[in-house]
Structures are given as structure tokens and as C-alpha cells.
Design a protein around this motif. Structure first.
Motif, PDB file in Angstrom:
ATOM      1  N   PHE A 320       0.827  -1.215   0.000  1.00 10.97           N
ATOM      2  CA  PHE A 320       0.000   0.000   0.000  1.00 10.97           C
ATOM      3  C   PHE A 320       0.864   1.269   0.000  1.00 10.97           C
ATOM      4  O   PHE A 320       0.505   2.269   0.617  1.00 10.97           O
ATOM      5  N   ARG A 321       2.002   1.258  -0.681  1.00 13.18           N
ATOM      6  CA  ARG A 321       2.904   2.417  -0.608  1.00 13.18           C
ATOM      7  C   ARG A 321       2.232   3.687  -1.116  1.00 13.18           C
ATOM      8  O   ARG A 321       2.267   4.728  -0.453  1.00 13.18           O
ATOM      9  N   THR A 322       1.638   3.622  -2.318  1.00  9.97           N
ATOM     10  CA  THR A 322       0.993   4.815  -2.870  1.00  9.97           C
ATOM     11  C   THR A 322      -0.177   5.239  -2.004  1.00  9.97           C
ATOM     12  O   THR A 322      -0.372   6.435  -1.724  1.00  9.97           O
ATOM     13  N   LYS A 323      -0.952   4.270  -1.557  1.00  8.97           N
ATOM     14  CA  LYS A 323      -2.136   4.602  -0.763  1.00  8.97           C
ATOM     15  C   LYS A 323      -1.759   5.104   0.625  1.00  8.97           C
ATOM     16  O   LYS A 323      -2.484   5.914   1.218  1.00  8.97           O
ATOM     17  N   ARG A 324      -0.617   4.662   1.152  1.00 13.65           N
ATOM     18  CA  ARG A 324      -0.137   5.233   2.414  1.00 13.65           C
ATOM     19  C   ARG A 324       0.217   6.708   2.220  1.00 13.65           C
ATOM     20  O   ARG A 324      -0.053   7.549   3.094  1.00 13.65           O
ATOM     21  N   ALA A 325       0.831   7.018   1.081  1.00 12.83           N
ATOM     22  CA  ALA A 325       1.173   8.415   0.798  1.00 12.83           C
ATOM     23  C   ALA A 325      -0.084   9.267   0.654  1.00 12.83           C
ATOM     24  O   ALA A 325      -0.155  10.397   1.161  1.00 12.83           O
ATOM     25  N   LEU A 326      -1.083   8.724  -0.012  1.00 14.82           N
ATOM     26  CA  LEU A 326      -2.341   9.453  -0.151  1.00 14.82           C
ATOM     27  C   LEU A 326      -3.051   9.585   1.194  1.00 14.82           C
ATOM     28  O   LEU A 326      -3.701  10.608   1.452  1.00 14.82           O
ATOM     29  N   ARG A 327      -2.920   8.588   2.038  1.00 18.93           N
ATOM     30  CA  ARG A 327      -3.492   8.696   3.387  1.00 18.93           C
ATOM     31  C   ARG A 327      -2.841   9.845   4.143  1.00 18.93           C
ATOM     32  O   ARG A 327      -3.507  10.628   4.828  1.00 18.93           O
ATOM     33  N   TRP A 328      -1.512   9.964   4.026  1.00 20.24           N
ATOM     34  CA  TRP A 328      -0.801  11.073   4.675  1.00 20.24           C
ATOM     35  C   TRP A 328      -1.330  12.404   4.145  1.00 20.24           C
ATOM     36  O   TRP A 328      -1.571  13.343   4.920  1.00 20.24           O
ATOM     37  N   ALA A 329      -1.529  12.494   2.832  1.00 26.83           N
ATOM     38  CA  ALA A 329      -2.034  13.740   2.249  1.00 26.83           C
ATOM     39  C   ALA A 329      -3.439  14.052   2.756  1.00 26.83           C
ATOM     40  O   ALA A 329      -3.753  15.210   3.069  1.00 26.83           O
ATOM     41  N   PHE A 330      -4.281  13.043   2.848  1.00 27.39           N
ATOM     42  CA  PHE A 330      -5.636  13.249   3.374  1.00 27.39           C
ATOM     43  C   PHE A 330      -5.581  13.743   4.818  1.00 27.39           C
ATOM     44  O   PHE A 330      -6.372  14.583   5.247  1.00 27.39           O
ATOM     45  N   ASP A 331      -4.635  13.221   5.590  1.00 33.04           N
ATOM     46  CA  ASP A 331      -4.557  13.560   7.003  1.00 33.04           C
ATOM     47  C   ASP A 331      -3.934  14.927   7.255  1.00 33.04           C
ATOM     48  O   ASP A 331      -4.230  15.573   8.262  1.00 33.04           O
ATOM     49  N   HIS A 332      -3.051  15.378   6.347  1.00 32.13           N
ATOM     50  CA  HIS A 332      -2.283  16.593   6.624  1.00 32.13           C
ATOM     51  C   HIS A 332      -2.479  17.715   5.614  1.00 32.13           C
ATOM     52  O   HIS A 332      -2.091  18.850   5.887  1.00 32.13           O
ATOM     53  N   ALA A 333      -3.038  17.429   4.461  1.00 35.36           N
ATOM     54  CA  ALA A 333      -3.095  18.469   3.423  1.00 35.36           C
ATOM     55  C   ALA A 333      -4.415  18.452   2.666  1.00 35.36           C
ATOM     56  O   ALA A 333      -4.453  18.642   1.459  1.00 35.36           O
ATOM     57  N   GLN A 334      -5.507  18.225   3.387  1.00 34.77           N
ATOM     58  CA  GLN A 334      -6.815  18.219   2.736  1.00 34.77           C
ATOM     59  C   GLN A 334      -7.436  19.611   2.826  1.00 34.77           C
ATOM     60  O   GLN A 334      -7.729  20.094   3.914  1.00 34.77           O
ATOM     61  N   PHE A 335      -7.620  20.229   1.665  1.00 33.77           N
ATOM     62  CA  PHE A 335      -8.238  21.552   1.603  1.00 33.77           C
ATOM     63  C   PHE A 335      -9.300  21.524   0.519  1.00 33.77           C
ATOM     64  O   PHE A 335      -9.074  20.991  -0.576  1.00 33.77           O
ATOM     65  N   ASP A 336     -10.435  22.127   0.795  1.00 39.44           N
ATOM     66  CA  ASP A 336     -11.547  22.043  -0.141  1.00 39.44           C
ATOM     67  C   ASP A 336     -11.305  22.812  -1.426  1.00 39.44           C
ATOM     68  O   ASP A 336     -11.560  22.306  -2.528  1.00 39.44           O
ATOM     69  N   ALA A 337     -10.810  24.049  -1.325  1.00 39.66           N
ATOM     70  CA  ALA A 337     -10.680  24.890  -2.521  1.00 39.66           C
ATOM     71  C   ALA A 337      -9.772  24.276  -3.585  1.00 39.66           C
ATOM     72  O   ALA A 337     -10.140  24.227  -4.764  1.00 39.66           O
ATOM     73  N   PRO A 338      -8.580  23.780  -3.227  1.00 38.17           N
ATOM     74  CA  PRO A 338      -7.737  23.158  -4.259  1.00 38.17           C
ATOM     75  C   PRO A 338      -8.405  21.954  -4.919  1.00 38.17           C
ATOM     76  O   PRO A 338      -8.235  21.729  -6.116  1.00 38.17           O
ATOM     77  N   PHE A 339      -9.162  21.188  -4.152  1.00 42.56           N
ATOM     78  CA  PHE A 339      -9.801  20.042  -4.768  1.00 42.56           C
ATOM     79  C   PHE A 339     -10.902  20.469  -5.719  1.00 42.56           C
ATOM     80  O   PHE A 339     -11.118  19.838  -6.753  1.00 42.56           O
ATOM     81  N   ASP A 340     -11.614  21.541  -5.391  1.00 37.72           N
ATOM     82  CA  ASP A 340     -12.622  22.058  -6.319  1.00 37.72           C
ATOM     83  C   ASP A 340     -12.000  22.364  -7.673  1.00 37.72           C
ATOM     84  O   ASP A 340     -12.585  22.103  -8.730  1.00 37.72           O
ATOM     85  N   LEU A 341     -10.797  22.940  -7.662  1.00 41.03           N
ATOM     86  CA  LEU A 341     -10.104  23.262  -8.908  1.00 41.03           C
ATOM     87  C   LEU A 341      -9.518  21.999  -9.558  1.00 41.03           C
ATOM     88  O   LEU A 341      -9.590  21.820 -10.767  1.00 41.03           O
ATOM     89  N   ALA A 342      -8.960  21.114  -8.730  1.00 41.73           N
ATOM     90  CA  ALA A 342      -8.267  19.944  -9.266  1.00 41.73           C
ATOM     91  C   ALA A 342      -9.213  18.974  -9.945  1.00 41.73           C
ATOM     92  O   ALA A 342      -8.808  18.253 -10.867  1.00 41.73           O
ATOM     93  N   LEU A 343     -10.472  18.929  -9.522  1.00 42.47           N
ATOM     94  CA  LEU A 343     -11.402  17.976 -10.108  1.00 42.47           C
ATOM     95  C   LEU A 343     -11.549  18.171 -11.609  1.00 42.47           C
ATOM     96  O   LEU A 343     -11.872  17.236 -12.341  1.00 42.47           O
ATOM     97  N   ARG A 344     -11.262  19.377 -12.092  1.00 39.80           N
ATOM     98  CA  ARG A 344     -11.426  19.674 -13.516  1.00 39.80           C
ATOM     99  C   ARG A 344     -10.223  19.222 -14.358  1.00 39.80           C
ATOM    100  O   ARG A 344     -10.259  19.302 -15.584  1.00 39.80           O
ATOM    101  N   THR A 345      -9.144  18.774 -13.701  1.00 41.61           N
ATOM    102  CA  THR A 345      -7.917  18.482 -14.433  1.00 41.61           C
ATOM    103  C   THR A 345      -7.842  17.025 -14.857  1.00 41.61           C
ATOM    104  O   THR A 345      -8.358  16.129 -14.171  1.00 41.61           O
ATOM    105  N   PRO A 346      -7.166  16.740 -15.985  1.00 45.68           N
ATOM    106  CA  PRO A 346      -6.963  15.347 -16.408  1.00 45.68           C
ATOM    107  C   PRO A 346      -6.219  14.518 -15.368  1.00 45.68           C
ATOM    108  O   PRO A 346      -6.497  13.330 -15.207  1.00 45.68           O
ATOM    109  N   PHE A 347      -5.265  15.147 -14.657  1.00 46.74           N
ATOM    110  CA  PHE A 347      -4.507  14.405 -13.640  1.00 46.74           C
ATOM    111  C   PHE A 347      -5.422  13.856 -12.556  1.00 46.74           C
ATOM    112  O   PHE A 347      -5.334  12.684 -12.170  1.00 46.74           O
ATOM    113  N   MET A 348      -6.316  14.696 -12.037  1.00 43.76           N
ATOM    114  CA  MET A 348      -7.200  14.247 -10.970  1.00 43.76           C
ATOM    115  C   MET A 348      -8.137  13.154 -11.467  1.00 43.76           C
ATOM    116  O   MET A 348      -8.433  12.199 -10.757  1.00 43.76           O
TER     117      MET A 348
END
Length: 376
Positions: A320-348
Motif C-alpha cells: 500500500f505504498r501509494t495509498k499510504r502516501a495518499l493517506r498522509w495527504a488526506f490527514d495533513h493536506a486536505q483543503f476544499d478549494a484546491p480540490f474544487d479546482l483539481a477535479l477539472r484536471t486530467p490528472f485528478m
């Protein structure tokens, strides 16, 4: 009274315990499964949402069609409630009549000649020579703790224990239909679901709606599911005033596999071993795979006692290496506004497709359902 002797006693008749017991029985082992519940459909902590891969597991062979409902799409919502519809060729999620599914699994154990003892909690195990003795239950050569994330087997016998959690709650509404029933609705919101998501899905019997949030030691915060359902009612069509017909709640492990999963002839399986995705908290498919791997490994040891201790194959214990990293991001860097913008991108979109479908999915046309969603 003489106690019965088994090759293996499995504690817990959840997905991992059932898979382990069935794998052992296929090799002729004498197996007993115990569970503290008197009814396997009561006091559930699982959502019962299956990924497509889970239906290929031998434990679910012959699953009655009435117990599952195919859900071909996932609709991912940003905090602003803008959404994107995701799919992958030939891929489906499956919602279940979860209480009926668990009872069906229990019936399958009995049909395979596996002893199933309900209303029988694990209290302790005593080592007696080459066996473990469980007072009032019997003696066994091997003991498996598949008794959930708060495993009593792990706590009593000194194995690793889950120490990172999400707090989840889920409401079920019988006989209700969503405006868009063919999508698994997933909501990201730091306000309602810090560290995780909310979800709403059509089931064979109605609708299930859940919410989970990061759980901190000593915290008394609980998910505000009533507020969440009011907030999302216009998206789902679920009446905010409707009271649930049933409620389930509990802690969900999210820290990945525990470090000490085996000690001597005691092993942990499934949630007890931390076999749950740190990001999606999906544990059913992982539990089935890990339970089967533990059962197969013990069966080999029982058939060839001179080959040493059981060691479950490495590929059955994901890193679960990638998912552990995403868990860290969810726990420490979750902000609503950036995700609102990121949802429109091909990467997201690609990231979401990888998480939901384990492959590159594709966008699908918005169905003509009358759903008042905002989308890009």
C-alpha cells in the motif's frame, strides 16, 4: 466432558474468516469457526460494497442474484458539489443486501462440513503442548484471529494491533430509489468527512448512505451524517427528512498491515491483520484474498509438518505504498478549494480512475436522469 480437537479454529465469521475456513476445508482440514454473534446479519460494521474482483473469489461463487446490485459508474463530487462521472470498460461495483449476504456465507460454511458456532465469543487461549485450548470451545493445532480490527485474539495473545482508524457511520433506507441509481456517489468534503469521504448508493433493498472521518485518540467527534445528507439531498434525491430503517457504525482501520501478524501457531487475517486500503478503506476483497492465503498456507503446513512455520506469501500482504502516501495527504493536506479546482484536471481524473477501477477508466456521457448536479 471431552473437548473436540480441530486442526484449526477460526475466530470470526466475516469475509476473511470464511475465506480462511473454506480454503482449509478444501484440503480436508477439520475446521471450526466461532463468532460472538448469534445472527451473522446483526451488528454489522461493513458497507458490503464489493469491487468487481471480489465476485471472482471462490467464497462468492453461486452468490444469489437477489443479494447484489451492479453499479456501473462512480460519480465523484468536489466540496462545491461539482461532479464528474467515471467508469471503466466492463467494470462494475456491486452493492449488497449485507445482512442476507453474511447469513448466506455462514450457511455456506455449514454446507461444506465446517463447524460453525454462533454466540460463542473468544475469551482466551491456553497453550497446551502442540495445541491451543479455548476454554468451553475445544482444542486446536492452529488458531486464526479473523475477529475484526479490534481483534481480541491479537490483544490477548500478543500480536500486532491496528492503531489508526476512521470513524464511520452508515444509514440504510428501505424501499427508496436514488435519482441516479447506477452510480456510486462519493463526496469529498473536509467539513463533513475530514480524512475520508461520504457515499450514497442504491442497494438491492433500498439506499445506503455513509460518512467517515479521521479518528483521533481520545476524540469524541462523530460524523455529522444528518448534516451530510441534508447537504447532498439535491444531488442524490434522498429525502433529507427520511429517517433510516437501520444504522451501523464503528471504527475502520486505515493504517495498513500490522507488523506482527503471526506468533507461533496463531495468525491474524483480514481486518485483524490490517488488510484494508489506507485510502479507500476497502477491506472485503483484501480480506477474502488474505483469508484464503492464510488458509492455504496452514493447509500446506498441516499436510507437511516438517516444512517449518507458516509464512503467508508476500503478494498476499500488499505494501500500500501509494495509498499510504495518499493517506498522509488526506490527514495533513486536505483543503476544499484546491480540490474544487483539481477535479477539472486530467490528472485528478486519472488518479480517481486508478483508485476506483485499478486501471485507466474513461469519461462517460451524463445520463438523462433529471439529476440536478453541477458537472464539468
Amino acid at each position: 466432558m471431552q473437548e473436540t480437537t480441530y486442526d484449526v479454529i477460526v475466530v470470526g465469521a466475516g469475509f476473511a474468516g470464511v475465506a480462511c475456513a473454506q480454503a482449509l476445508a478444501r484440503h480436508g482440514a477439520r475446521v471450526c469457526v466461532i463468532d460472538r454473534k448469534r445472527d451473522l446479519g446483526e451488528r454489522l460494521h461493513t458497507t458490503g460494497i464489493l469491487v468487481a474482483e471480489a465476485l471472482h473469489h471462490p467464497c462468492l461463487a453461486g452468490l444469489p442474484a437477489a443479494l447484489v446490485r451492479a453499479v456501473p459508474h462512480a460519480r465523484l463530487y468536489a466540496p462545491s458539489l461539482r461532479s464528474v462521472l467515471l467508469a471503466a470498460p466492463g467494470y462494475r461495483f456491486y452493492t449488497t443486501d449485507t445482512p442476507a449476504l453474511m447469513r448466506w456465507l455462514g450457511e455456506g460454511l455449514v454446507q461444506r462440513g465446517i463447524a460453525l458456532r454462533l454466540g460463542t465469543p473468544f475469551r482466551d487461549g491456553v497453550r497446551e503442548g502442540a495445541h491451543w485450548r479455548l476454554p468451553g470451545i475445544g482444542r486446536t493445532r492452529w488458531l486464526v484471529g479473523a475477529d475484526g480490527a479490534k481483534s481480541r485474539v491479537a490483544a490477548r495473545l500478543g500480536l500486532g494491533q491496528v492503531d489508526r482508524w476512521l470513524q464511520g457511520v452508515e444509514h440504510e433506507f428501505d424501499g427508496v430509489a436514488l435519482r441516479e441509481p447506477d452510480a456510486l456517489h462519493c463526496f469529498i468534503s473536509k467539513r463533513y468527512a475530514p480524512g475520508y469521504i461520504g457515499w450514497v448508493a442504491q442497494t438491492p433493498t433500498g439506499v445506503q448512505a455513509g460518512l467517515a472521518r479521521r479518528h483521533l485518540p481520545g476524540s469524541t467527534a462523530v460524523p455529522d451524517i444528518d448534516g451530510f445528507l441534508r447537504h447532498t439531498a439535491a444531488m442524490t434525491g434522498l429525502p433529507a427528512s427520511r429517517r433510516p430503517d437501520s444504522i451501523r457504525a464503528g471504527l475502520i482501520p486505515c493504517g495498513g498491515p500490522v507488523h506482527l501478524r503471526q506468533r507461533g501457531r496463531v495468525l491474524l487475517a483480514g481486518d485483524a491483520a490490517g488488510m484494508v486500503s489506507p485510502v479507500t478503506a476497502g477491506g472485503i476483497h483484501a480480506g477474502l484474498r488474505h483469508g484464503s492465503a492464510v488458509g492455504e498456507a496452514m493447509a500446506r503446513r498441516l499436510q507437511h509438518p516438517g516444512e517449518g512455520d507458516v509464512h503467508v506469501a508476500t503478494d498476499a500482504v500488499p505494501a500500500f505504498r501509494t495509498k499510504r502516501a495518499l493517506r498522509w495527504a488526506f490527514d495533513h493536506a486536505q483543503f476544499d478549494a484546491p480540490f474544487d479546482l483539481a477535479l477539472r484536471t486530467p490528472f485528478m481524473r486519472r488518479l480517481a480512475e486508478q483508485l476506483y477501477f485499478h486501471q485507466r477508466g474513461h469519461g462517460v456521457p451524463e445520463p438523462d436522469t433529471g439529476v440536478p448536479v453541477q458537472h464539468d
